[in-house]
Scaffold this active site. Structure first.
Site, PDB file in Angstrom:
ATOM      1  N   SER A   1      22.490  11.317 114.422  1.00 51.37           N
ATOM      2  CA  SER A   1      21.461  12.237 114.715  1.00 51.37           C
ATOM      3  C   SER A   1      21.454  13.551 113.962  1.00 51.37           C
ATOM      4  O   SER A   1      22.375  14.047 113.337  1.00 51.37           O
ATOM      5  CB  SER A   1      21.851  12.543 116.138  1.00 51.37           C
ATOM      6  OG  SER A   1      20.784  13.823 116.590  1.00 51.37           O
TER       7      SER A   1
ATOM      8  N   SER B   1      19.494  16.049 114.877  1.00 46.43           N
ATOM      9  CA  SER B   1      19.207  17.273 116.007  1.00 46.43           C
ATOM     10  C   SER B   1      20.396  18.202 115.920  1.00 46.43           C
ATOM     11  O   SER B   1      19.929  19.651 115.947  1.00 46.43           O
ATOM     12  CB  SER B   1      19.120  16.730 117.437  1.00 46.43           C
ATOM     13  OG  SER B   1      18.038  16.064 117.402  1.00 46.43           O
TER      14      SER B   1
ATOM     15  N   LYS C   1      15.486   7.484 126.995  1.00 43.81           N
ATOM     16  CA  LYS C   1      14.165   8.250 127.441  1.00 43.81           C
ATOM     17  C   LYS C   1      13.423   7.965 128.729  1.00 43.81           C
ATOM     18  O   LYS C   1      12.840   8.679 129.524  1.00 43.81           O
ATOM     19  CB  LYS C   1      13.287   8.345 126.329  1.00 43.81           C
ATOM     20  CG  LYS C   1      13.679   9.280 125.122  1.00 43.81           C
ATOM     21  CD  LYS C   1      12.577   9.206 123.976  1.00 43.81           C
ATOM     22  CE  LYS C   1      13.577   9.703 122.789  1.00 43.81           C
ATOM     23  NZ  LYS C   1      12.461   9.940 121.745  1.00 43.81           N
TER      24      LYS C   1
ATOM     25  N   ASN D   1      12.527  13.412 127.010  1.00 42.66           N
ATOM     26  CA  ASN D   1      13.529  13.666 125.789  1.00 42.66           C
ATOM     27  C   ASN D   1      14.224  15.102 125.916  1.00 42.66           C
ATOM     28  O   ASN D   1      14.999  15.352 124.888  1.00 42.66           O
ATOM     29  CB  ASN D   1      12.647  13.215 124.707  1.00 42.66           C
ATOM     30  CG  ASN D   1      11.721  14.494 124.381  1.00 42.66           C
ATOM     31  OD1 ASN D   1      10.904  15.124 125.089  1.00 42.66           O
ATOM     32  ND2 ASN D   1      11.593  14.855 122.734  1.00 42.66           N
TER      33      ASN D   1
ATOM     34  N   ASP E   1       8.047  14.698 122.591  1.00 43.07           N
ATOM     35  CA  ASP E   1       7.472  13.882 121.631  1.00 43.07           C
ATOM     36  C   ASP E   1       6.265  13.624 121.558  1.00 43.07           C
ATOM     37  O   ASP E   1       5.650  13.384 120.322  1.00 43.07           O
ATOM     38  CB  ASP E   1       8.211  12.486 122.031  1.00 43.07           C
ATOM     39  CG  ASP E   1       9.735  12.430 121.838  1.00 43.07           C
ATOM     40  OD1 ASP E   1      10.168  12.985 121.033  1.00 43.07           O
ATOM     41  OD2 ASP E   1      10.457  11.604 122.443  1.00 43.07           O
TER      42      ASP E   1
ATOM     43  N   GLY F   1       2.012  -1.202 116.444  1.00 38.32           N
ATOM     44  CA  GLY F   1       3.199  -1.208 117.344  1.00 38.32           C
ATOM     45  C   GLY F   1       2.958  -0.738 118.771  1.00 38.32           C
ATOM     46  O   GLY F   1       1.821   0.039 118.981  1.00 38.32           O
TER      47      GLY F   1
ATOM     48  N   GLY G   1       5.603  -0.960 121.333  1.00 43.08           N
ATOM     49  CA  GLY G   1       6.817  -0.727 121.931  1.00 43.08           C
ATOM     50  C   GLY G   1       6.767   0.630 122.500  1.00 43.08           C
ATOM     51  O   GLY G   1       5.711   1.056 122.829  1.00 43.08           O
ATOM     52  N   GLY G   2       7.928   1.160 122.744  1.00 47.03           N
ATOM     53  CA  GLY G   2       8.073   2.278 123.342  1.00 47.03           C
ATOM     54  C   GLY G   2       7.333   3.347 122.849  1.00 47.03           C
ATOM     55  O   GLY G   2       6.504   4.238 123.142  1.00 47.03           O
ATOM     56  N   ALA G   3       7.509   3.411 121.470  1.00 44.73           N
ATOM     57  CA  ALA G   3       6.823   4.433 120.537  1.00 44.73           C
ATOM     58  C   ALA G   3       5.398   4.388 120.527  1.00 44.73           C
ATOM     59  O   ALA G   3       4.478   5.241 120.480  1.00 44.73           O
ATOM     60  CB  ALA G   3       7.729   4.695 119.336  1.00 44.73           C
TER      61      ALA G   3
ATOM     62  N   TYR H   1      11.442   8.165 109.547  1.00 42.16           N
ATOM     63  CA  TYR H   1      11.502   9.198 108.393  1.00 42.16           C
ATOM     64  C   TYR H   1      12.679   8.859 107.627  1.00 42.16           C
ATOM     65  O   TYR H   1      13.162   9.569 106.744  1.00 42.16           O
ATOM     66  CB  TYR H   1      11.785  10.593 109.101  1.00 42.16           C
ATOM     67  CG  TYR H   1      12.769  10.520 110.188  1.00 42.16           C
ATOM     68  CD1 TYR H   1      12.361  10.443 111.517  1.00 42.16           C
ATOM     69  CD2 TYR H   1      14.067  10.875 109.868  1.00 42.16           C
ATOM     70  CE1 TYR H   1      13.460  10.373 112.529  1.00 42.16           C
ATOM     71  CE2 TYR H   1      15.146  11.015 110.948  1.00 42.16           C
ATOM     72  CZ  TYR H   1      14.858  10.654 112.142  1.00 42.16           C
ATOM     73  OH  TYR H   1      15.729  10.627 113.169  1.00 42.16           O
TER      74      TYR H   1
HETATM   75  P1  ATR Z   1      10.463   1.744 119.876  1.00 38.00           P
HETATM   76  O1  ATR Z   1      11.103   2.658 121.032  1.00 38.00           O
HETATM   77  O2  ATR Z   1      10.986   2.300 118.490  1.00 38.00           O
HETATM   78  O3  ATR Z   1       8.914   1.611 119.943  1.00 38.00           O
HETATM   79  P2  ATR Z   1      10.693  -0.820 120.827  1.00 38.00           P
HETATM   80  O4  ATR Z   1      10.101  -0.601 122.120  1.00 38.00           O
HETATM   81  O5  ATR Z   1      11.763  -1.876 120.631  1.00 38.00           O
HETATM   82  O6  ATR Z   1      11.086   0.532 119.939  1.00 38.00           O
HETATM   83  O7  ATR Z   1       9.637  -1.615 119.674  1.00 38.00           O
HETATM   84  C1  ATR Z   1       9.695  -1.957 118.717  1.00 38.00           C
HETATM   85  C2  ATR Z   1       8.228  -2.231 117.943  1.00 38.00           C
HETATM   86  O8  ATR Z   1       8.507  -2.567 116.629  1.00 38.00           O
HETATM   87  C3  ATR Z   1       7.623  -3.217 118.543  1.00 38.00           C
HETATM   88  O9  ATR Z   1       6.233  -3.173 118.697  1.00 38.00           O
HETATM   89  C4  ATR Z   1       8.066  -4.447 117.695  1.00 38.00           C
HETATM   90  O10 ATR Z   1       7.300  -5.390 117.824  1.00 38.00           O
HETATM   91  P3  ATR Z   1       7.157  -6.581 119.024  1.00 38.00           P
HETATM   92  O11 ATR Z   1       6.642  -6.198 120.327  1.00 38.00           O
HETATM   93  O12 ATR Z   1       6.634  -7.705 118.582  1.00 38.00           O
HETATM   94  O13 ATR Z   1       8.894  -6.865 119.136  1.00 38.00           O
HETATM   95  C5  ATR Z   1       7.900  -3.904 116.493  1.00 38.00           C
HETATM   96  N1  ATR Z   1       8.867  -4.577 115.553  1.00 38.00           N
HETATM   97  C6  ATR Z   1      10.056  -4.671 115.250  1.00 38.00           C
HETATM   98  N2  ATR Z   1      10.330  -5.368 114.183  1.00 38.00           N
HETATM   99  C7  ATR Z   1       9.361  -5.638 113.657  1.00 38.00           C
HETATM  100  C8  ATR Z   1       9.182  -6.577 112.361  1.00 38.00           C
HETATM  101  N3  ATR Z   1      10.018  -6.903 111.749  1.00 38.00           N
HETATM  102  N4  ATR Z   1       7.732  -6.661 112.180  1.00 38.00           N
HETATM  103  C9  ATR Z   1       6.714  -6.078 112.986  1.00 38.00           C
HETATM  104  N5  ATR Z   1       7.073  -5.387 114.007  1.00 38.00           N
HETATM  105  C10 ATR Z   1       8.325  -5.362 114.518  1.00 38.00           C
END
Ligand code: ATR
Length: 308
Positions: free
Chosen positions: A22, A24, A73, A94, A129, A154, A156-158, A246
C-alpha cells in the site's frame, strides 16, 4: 520533519489483506507532515474475518479514521454503525470516520474531541472511490464525461462502481464489455433502472467512442492479455484511454492506446483523489493534493517523473 510522537498523537490506518504494497501511508503521512498535524497513518494487515474486530478496536482506541482496501470494501457496509449516503449509493465503504457524542448531543469527528471526553463512539462509512474516478478522468485526462460515449471494460467490483458513477455523471452512451459477458447484462439492468437517461449497451461499439476505460485487473501482471478482443475493437476508434491500474505505470493497454495516438492516463489519480477526499473527511481541512501526489509518485515509481 514530522513532529515527535507523544501522548496526544492520533492514528489513522489502512486495513487490507495483503497490505504491504500500500502507498497510502506515504501519501497520508506527507499530508500530515505538510499540515503539521500530530497524527500518524499506518497500515494493518487484516483478514476478512478480523475486519469487524479491527474496526471496533480502532474505534475504541479513539483513532481518527480508517481506509479500507481489498478485500474489505463490501464487507464493511454491514460493519459500520452509520452508512453515509456515498457508501450506500456506490455500494462500498473505503473510508471510515470515527465520531464521539458531545455534551451538547452532537456527533463530532474524533479529531475535535479530547480522547478522555470521547465516551460514546460511532463509526461512519463513506465511499470516496467513486468520485475519484470521475475527478481523475476529468482532470488528468481532460475528458468531459457528461454527454460522452464510453466503452467500459470490466464488470467486477471496480467496473460496477465505475459504471454506476459514470451513468450518474451523465455519460450518454455506455458500452459494457467483460470477459464473462453474462455479468454485463445484470449490471446493465441495474443501471437502466437507476439512470434511465444513460443508454446502456452490452457489447462493443460499432462506431467511435470518446473514452475506453479499463476497470479489469488484466494488466497487473506483465503476461496478462489485453482486456478486450482486438477483433472487436481498435484504439483508433477512441479519443482517450484510462486504465485504473497504476502499477505498472504503463500497462499493455496504455502502451497500445498511446501508440494509436490517444490521450491516456493511468489510475494514480484515482488513488490520489480518493485519498485526498478521505483526508478531508478526517481532518476538516483542504487536502494538500500536490504534496500527496508527489509522495505517491516517489513511493510507487521511485521518481517524481515516472514514464506516464
Ligand atoms: P475488482 O474489485 O478489481 O474489480 P474483481 O471483482 O475480481 O476485482 O473483478 C476483476 C475483473 O477483471 C473482472 O471484470 C474480470 O473478468 P471476469 O468477470 O470475466 O472474471 C476481469 N479480469 C480479470 N482477469 C482478466 C483477464 N485476464 N482478461 C480479461 N479480464 C480479466
Amino acid at each position: 520533519m514530522m513532529g515527535e510522537i507523544n501522548a496526544s498523537t492520533r492514528l489513522c490506518a489502512v486495513l487490507g489483506w495483503p497490505i504491504h504494497h500500500s502507498a497510502s501511508p506515504a501519501m497520508h503521512n506527507a499530508a500530515i507532515e505538510h499540515l503539521g498535524l500530530n497524527w500518524r497513518y499506518v497500515a494493518f494487515a487484516t483478514r476478512p474475518e478480523e475486519l469487524s474486530d479491527t474496526i471496533r478496536g480502532a474505534k475504541t482506541a479513539r483513532m481518527v479514521g480508517l481506509n479500507l482496501t481489498v478485500p474489505h470494501k463490501l464487507l464493511a457496509l454491514d460493519l459500520v454503525d452509520v452508512v453515509d449516503e456515498t457508501a450506500r449509493r456506490w455500494g462500498a465503504v473505503n473510508t471510515i470516520l470515527f465520531e464521539a457524542l458531545s455534551s451538547e448531543g452532537k456527533w463530532l469527528p474524533l479529531r475535535d474531541v479530547p480522547a478522555e471526553n470521547a465516551l460514546q463512539l460511532r463509526s461512519v462509512g463513506y465511499n470516496t472511490d467513486a468520485d475519484a474516478i470521475v475527478r481523475s478522468i476529468q482532470e488528468d485526462l481532460a475528458f468531459t464525461l457528461r454527454g460522452s460515449s464510453v466503452l467500459l471494460l470490466g464488470a467486477g467490483g471496480a467496473g460496477r462502481a465505475a459504471a454506476l458513477r459514470l451513468a450518474a455523471e451523465g455519460v450518454e452512451k455506455l458500452f459494457l464489455v467483460n470477459r464473462t459477458m453474462a455479468k454485463c447484462e445484470e449490471l446493465a439492468a441495474f443501471i437502466r433502472a437507476d439512470f434511465p437517461a444513460c443508454n446502456v449497451v452490452v457489447g462493443y461499439p460499432k462506431g467511435r467512442v470518446g473514452l475506453v476505460l479499463n476497470a479489469t485487473s488484466a494488466g497487473l501482471k506483465p503476461a496478462d492479455p489485453l482486456p478486450f478482443e482486438r477483433t472487436e475493437f481498435d484504439f483508433v476508434s477512441a479519443d482517450a484511454a484510462y486504465d485504473m491500474i497504476y502499477r505498472p505505470a504503463r500497462t499493455r493497454f496504455l502502451e497500445a492506446a498511446a501508440e494509436a495516438g490517444l490521450r491516456n492516463a493511468n489510475g494514480l489519480g484515482m488513488l490520489l483523489y480518493q485519498g485526498a477526499k478521505a483526508f478531508e473527511i478526517w481532518s476538516g481541512m483542504i487536502a494538500p493534493v500536490e504534496v500527496m501526489r508527489q509522495a505517491l509518485l516517489k513511493q510507487i515509481y521511485g521518481s517524481s517523473n515516472p514514464p506516464m
